[in-house]
Design a protein around this motif. Structure first.
Motif, mmCIF file in Angstrom:
data_model
loop_
_atom_site.group_PDB
_atom_site.id
_atom_site.type_symbol
_atom_site.label_atom_id
_atom_site.label_comp_id
_atom_site.label_asym_id
_atom_site.label_seq_id
_atom_site.Cartn_x
_atom_site.Cartn_y
_atom_site.Cartn_z
ATOM 1 N N GLU A 126 3.685 -8.949 -7.831
ATOM 2 C CA GLU A 126 4.025 -7.576 -7.963
ATOM 3 C C GLU A 126 5.767 -7.651 -7.970
ATOM 4 N N PHE A 127 6.385 -8.447 -7.205
ATOM 5 C CA PHE A 127 7.761 -8.517 -7.515
ATOM 6 C C PHE A 127 8.264 -9.131 -8.570
ATOM 7 N N TYR A 128 7.497 -10.374 -9.146
ATOM 8 C CA TYR A 128 7.523 -11.154 -10.342
ATOM 9 C C TYR A 128 7.359 -10.350 -11.254
ATOM 10 N N ARG A 129 6.318 -9.291 -11.297
ATOM 11 C CA ARG A 129 6.192 -8.797 -12.611
ATOM 12 C C ARG A 129 7.140 -7.536 -12.668
ATOM 13 N N LEU A 130 7.582 -7.099 -11.624
ATOM 14 C CA LEU A 130 8.916 -6.073 -11.710
ATOM 15 C C LEU A 130 10.116 -6.690 -12.271
ATOM 16 N N ASN A 189 0.918 -1.226 0.058
ATOM 17 C CA ASN A 189 0.045 -0.005 0.061
ATOM 18 C C ASN A 189 0.795 1.166 0.224
ATOM 19 N N ASP A 190 2.203 1.024 0.258
ATOM 20 C CA ASP A 190 3.063 2.330 0.261
ATOM 21 C C ASP A 190 3.242 2.671 -1.292
ATOM 22 N N TYR A 191 2.920 2.000 -2.232
ATOM 23 C CA TYR A 191 3.386 2.197 -3.444
ATOM 24 C C TYR A 191 2.223 2.161 -4.414
ATOM 25 N N ASN A 192 2.272 3.029 -5.540
ATOM 26 C CA ASN A 192 1.179 3.223 -6.668
ATOM 27 C C ASN A 192 2.042 2.564 -7.746
ATOM 28 N N LEU A 193 1.985 1.370 -8.137
ATOM 29 C CA LEU A 193 2.918 0.617 -8.994
ATOM 30 C C LEU A 193 2.520 0.911 -10.444
ATOM 31 N N LYS A 228 7.811 2.020 -8.787
ATOM 32 C CA LYS A 228 8.070 0.724 -8.809
ATOM 33 C C LYS A 228 9.789 0.868 -8.564
ATOM 34 N N SER A 229 10.426 1.857 -8.746
ATOM 35 C CA SER A 229 11.845 1.714 -8.392
ATOM 36 C C SER A 229 11.879 1.854 -6.806
ATOM 37 N N ASP A 249 14.562 -5.398 -19.920
ATOM 38 C CA ASP A 249 14.497 -4.093 -20.047
ATOM 39 C C ASP A 249 13.686 -3.272 -19.163
ATOM 40 N N ALA A 250 12.669 -3.555 -18.945
ATOM 41 C CA ALA A 250 11.679 -3.018 -17.782
ATOM 42 C C ALA A 250 12.431 -2.907 -16.481
ATOM 43 N N LEU A 251 13.236 -3.869 -16.064
ATOM 44 C CA LEU A 251 13.869 -4.072 -14.787
ATOM 45 C C LEU A 251 15.124 -2.920 -14.934
ATOM 46 N N ARG A 252 15.793 -2.800 -15.913
ATOM 47 C CA ARG A 252 16.819 -2.151 -16.120
ATOM 48 C C ARG A 252 16.371 -0.695 -15.931
#
Length: 154
Positions: free
Chosen positions: A109-113, A23-27, A33-34, A118-121
């Motif tokens: 959420e961690f998996y999607r991140l 809840n601390d993040y709006n992903l 996300k960072s 390229d998105a992770l970078r």
């Protein structure tokens, strides 16, 4: 946010997602996300901005994101972004037991991140923006380090 509560993960002795409140993040926002990734990796990885000289006639400097892996003996080892990506997608994913199915909300959420390089970078590089402009970052890091040190004494 669509997820509630604190979710704790203690798989293989890893506590990296401990005390992470989704809840601390709006992903939907890349900087969130960072923040999320930085907070998940806090115990093992640290990020700083370091001045790097430019190769110009004015002897200018720029700030560059520098990544350190915390070794078991407390020493920080500088690593490149590719090494961090490899570490996240192999060691951390394996230790957390992340597979595509059967994940709780935080693991999802961690998996999607971390699933796309390229998105992770991009998420990792955006941590530099946070370090440069978030005025509360140093206070927050000091608070987390103090809590971590206190927990290690118990």
């Amino acid at each position: 946010m669509i997820f509630t509560g604190l979710i704790y993960i203690f798989l293989s002795g890893i506590t990296m997602l401990k005390d992470i409140d989704i809840n601390d993040y709006n992903l939907y926002f890349h900087l969130h996300k960072s923040y999320f990734l930085r907070d998940c990796l806090f115990e093992e990885i640290s990020f700083t901005l370091e001045k790097v000289p430019l190769d110009d006639e004015f002897q200018s400097f720029t700030e560059e994101l520098t990544i350190y892996k915390k070794l078991n003996n407390g020493i920080l080892e500088k690593i490149e972004i590719d090494e961090l990506i490899f570490y996240i997608q192999t060691d951390i994913a394996e230790e957390l037991g992340i597979v595509h199915s059967g994940l709780n909300a935080l693991e999802s959420e961690f998996y999607r991140l971390i699933v796309y390089i390229d998105a992770l970078r991009k998420v990792i590089n955006n941590i530099g923006i946070i370090l440069k402009y978030d005025k509360n970052i140093n206070k927050e890091v000091k608070k987390k380090k103090k809590i971590l040190m206190t927990e290690n004494l118990l």
